[in-house]
Design a protein around this motif. Structure first.
Motif, short mmCIF file in Angstrom:
data_model
loop_
_atom_site.label_atom_id
_atom_site.label_comp_id
_atom_site.label_asym_id
_atom_site.label_seq_id
_atom_site.Cartn_x
_atom_site.Cartn_y
_atom_site.Cartn_z
N UNK A 1 40.96 17.36 23.68
CA UNK A 1 40.98 16.17 24.52
C UNK A 1 40.80 16.53 25.99
N UNK A 2 41.57 17.49 26.46
CA UNK A 2 41.52 17.87 27.87
C UNK A 2 40.20 18.55 28.24
N UNK A 3 39.70 19.41 27.34
CA UNK A 3 38.44 20.08 27.63
C UNK A 3 37.29 19.09 27.69
N UNK A 4 37.36 18.04 26.88
CA UNK A 4 36.34 16.99 26.94
C UNK A 4 36.29 16.32 28.30
N UNK A 5 37.49 16.07 28.88
CA UNK A 5 37.55 15.49 30.22
C UNK A 5 36.98 16.45 31.27
N UNK A 6 37.25 17.71 31.10
CA UNK A 6 36.76 18.71 32.05
C UNK A 6 35.24 18.85 31.97
N UNK A 7 34.70 18.81 30.77
CA UNK A 7 33.25 18.88 30.61
C UNK A 7 32.58 17.70 31.29
N UNK A 8 33.20 16.52 31.19
CA UNK A 8 32.64 15.35 31.85
C UNK A 8 32.62 15.54 33.37
N UNK A 9 33.68 16.15 33.90
CA UNK A 9 33.73 16.41 35.34
C UNK A 9 32.66 17.42 35.76
N UNK A 10 32.47 18.46 34.95
CA UNK A 10 31.42 19.45 35.24
C UNK A 10 30.04 18.78 35.23
N UNK A 11 29.84 17.95 34.22
CA UNK A 11 28.53 17.29 34.08
C UNK A 11 28.22 16.44 35.31
N UNK A 12 29.23 15.74 35.80
CA UNK A 12 29.00 14.90 36.99
C UNK A 12 28.57 15.74 38.19
N UNK B 1 26.29 21.40 23.78
CA UNK B 1 26.65 22.20 22.60
C UNK B 1 28.17 22.35 22.50
N UNK B 2 28.80 22.63 23.62
CA UNK B 2 30.26 22.77 23.61
C UNK B 2 30.93 21.45 23.29
N UNK B 3 30.38 20.37 23.84
CA UNK B 3 30.95 19.04 23.59
C UNK B 3 30.89 18.71 22.11
N UNK B 4 29.74 18.97 21.50
CA UNK B 4 29.59 18.68 20.06
C UNK B 4 30.52 19.56 19.24
N UNK B 5 30.65 20.83 19.62
CA UNK B 5 31.55 21.72 18.89
C UNK B 5 32.99 21.24 18.99
#
Length: 523
Positions: free
Chosen positions: A479-490, A515-519
């Motif tokens: 859950x938390x890594x998903x939020x962090x990936x979204x911040x990186x993407x922005x 790829x990381x998000x899907x994993x």
């Protein structure tokens, strides 16, 4: 339906030859064209005559759309002048000069029919050139100009072709009407393409279903093309604009959609390119049947026209792209070698053959279209000659001139800077979330290391040492890594929008993030 098995056999053979060409490091278009020529002499090979409607409706739109999706709008804007010069000016000048030369070389050919031939062979097909350029590492500017030209020049040539055909057929076209038709077709194509892209983008965001979003994307090139053609606008421009619009907004789609789209369009490109280059070679038997009694003189004319289109492109590139920089030098002049490569990348393709095959049999008065068989043969000859000439020699020209891209270090440095800022944003987001929900120390440490992993990997290309990576996360980590990936993407998208990294860098990083998000979703 009876031709379906023959088409499947052709596709299977073409894909097999493509695989062999890639394994041996050969030019795929060149191998496929030569194989098609050889097969055209084999008894019993089915008649694979090009159906212009199938090519212009079923083959051209997805190829253009796929190329537009992966094109950089920033690169387009930065290179608008050379792209417009080649896609508009070079095509129209080539149409006129080639038509006049054909009229002079073939006394029996009326000027109108000669101009139709000029419009048919005017637009280069940069698929082969860009495939060679990627393999040999051409500079990004050269690749952007070649791909941008190929996206727009078909619209220019097909509009000029329609005007020339209408004049010969006798439907009352004048020069002024032709200019008006061109402007309306271009404007209508831009409007339709933007409207389709805008609508599809919003529909896909509302679906929230990766499979349905990808399926909707498959309809875009055909919908844009048919809608534009239905109102007498440029279907080619509509497809290109829709692709550029949706490609620019792909970061807002879900990770699964981007991954699926990437795989689907890469596969479609491979399949369609293998098909069209095979078909070019297979046309030899069909186009020679109607001119067998004058084959020798027409071959000489074809050589003259091939020399004409090659020379016109070289002169145009020098006069419009190289000479102004040499005279004025308002900015750092591009190396003359860049212009030499661009001028030598003038291979014609299947669009020329489809346009020639679409020439009507009869005029409005009921008389045969003048010199139609000769126009068809000469269009085939120029297409084949330029493919063989440039396809065989372009790699050699690139190596001899030493034209290689220097973007690797620059891209790595820009990516490292963006990755550093993205990691900071990800950690900041984690701290915000930790204020609301306590995070176990082990999970927090692991998440911090994960935030630094991409940044460290980017710096490694510049000499940084390896960094330690954590293990697979728990549910809280997902859950938390998903939020962090979204911040990186922005952050990466913001850097792209600000012009601090190129679209190519953005796509590469987004692919890693996706790829990381899907994993994360599959763990």
């Amino acid at each position: 339906m009876q031709q379906f098995p023959a088409l499947m056999v052709l596709l299977a053979v073409a894909l097999g030859l493509t695989a062999l060409a890639r394994r041996w490091g050969l030019s795929e278009p060149l191998v496929l064209v030569l194989a098609g020529l050889a097969l055209s002499f084999v008894p019993g090979v089915p008649d694979y005559a090009i159906n212009p409607e199938h090519v212009l409706v079923l083959v051209l739109p997805p190829l253009l759309y796929s190329a537009a999706l992966t094109s950089s709008t920033l690169g387009f804007r930065a290179n608008a002048r050379p792209i417009a010069s080649l896609a508009l000016g070079a095509v129209l000048v080539t149409t006129l000069v080639t038509g006049l030369v054909a009229w002079w070389l073939v006394p029996a050919m009326p000027l109108g029919a000669a101009l139709v031939l000029g419009a048919v062979v005017a637009p280069p097909d940069a698929v082969a050139a860009t495939s060679i350029g990627r393999r040999l590492g051409l500079p990004r500017k050269v690749m952007t100009v070649l791909s941008g030209e190929s996206l727009v020049n078909d619209a220019t040539a097909l509009t000029a072709y329609r005007v020339a055909v209408a004049t010969v057929v006798g439907t009352g076209y004048s020069l002024l009407a032709g200019i008006g038709s061109f402007l309306l077709a271009a404007g209508g194509g831009l409007v339709v393409g933007f409207a389709v892209g805008w609508a599809v983008h919003r529909v896909r965001r509302a679906l929230s279903d990766g499979v349905l979003e990808s399926a909707a994307g498959l309809l875009v090139p055909f919908a844009a093309y048919l809608l534009a053609e239905g109102i007498q606008a440029s279907g080619v421009l509509a497809v290109v604009v829709a692709g550029l619009y949706l490609g620019q907004r792909s970061p807002t789609a879900s990770a699964s959609v981007r991954l699926q789209d990437r795989a689907v369009w890469l596969s479609a490109d491979t399949l369609l390119e293998a098909l069209v280059f095979s078909l070019i070679g297979l046309q030899l038997r069909a186009v020679t049947e109607g001119v067998a009694h004058q084959l020798g003189p027409l071959v000489l004319v074809g050589l003259g026209l091939t020399a004409t289109v090659v020379l016109v492109r070289a002169v145009w590139v020098f006069l419009t792209l190289q000479l102004p920089e040499l005279l004025f030098r308002r900015r750092a002049a591009e190396p003359w070698r860049y212009g030499a490569v661009v001028s030598w990348a003038g291979m014609r393709g299947v669009v020329s053959l489809a346009a020639a095959a679409a020439i009507p049999q009869l005029t409005a008065a009921g008389t045969p279209f003048p010199q139609r068989a000769q126009v068809l043969f000469l269009a085939f000859f120029v297409t084949l000659a330029t493919l063989l000439l440039h396809g065989a020699t372009l790699p050699w020209v690139i190596r001899v001139l030493g034209v290689r891209g220097q973007e690797d270090y620059t891209d790595a440095l820009a990516e490292a800077e963006a990755a550093h800022n993205a990691a900071l944003a990800a950690r900041s987001r984690l701290e915000e979330l930790a204020e609301d929900t306590p995070v176990p120390e082990e999970v927090s440490e692991h998440l911090h290391r994960a935030a630094e992993r991409r940044s460290n990997r980017a710096w490694e290309r510049l000499g940084r040492s390896d960094s330690e990576l954590g293990e697979s996360p728990t549910a809280a980590y997902r859950r938390l890594r998903g939020e962090m990936l979204a911040a990186e993407r922005e952050v990466f998208v913001r850097f792209r929008d600000e012009g601090r990294i190129d679209d190519e860098v953005l796509r590469k990083v987004l692919h890693e993030l996706d790829l990381e998000d899907v994993m994360l979703q599959r763990e």
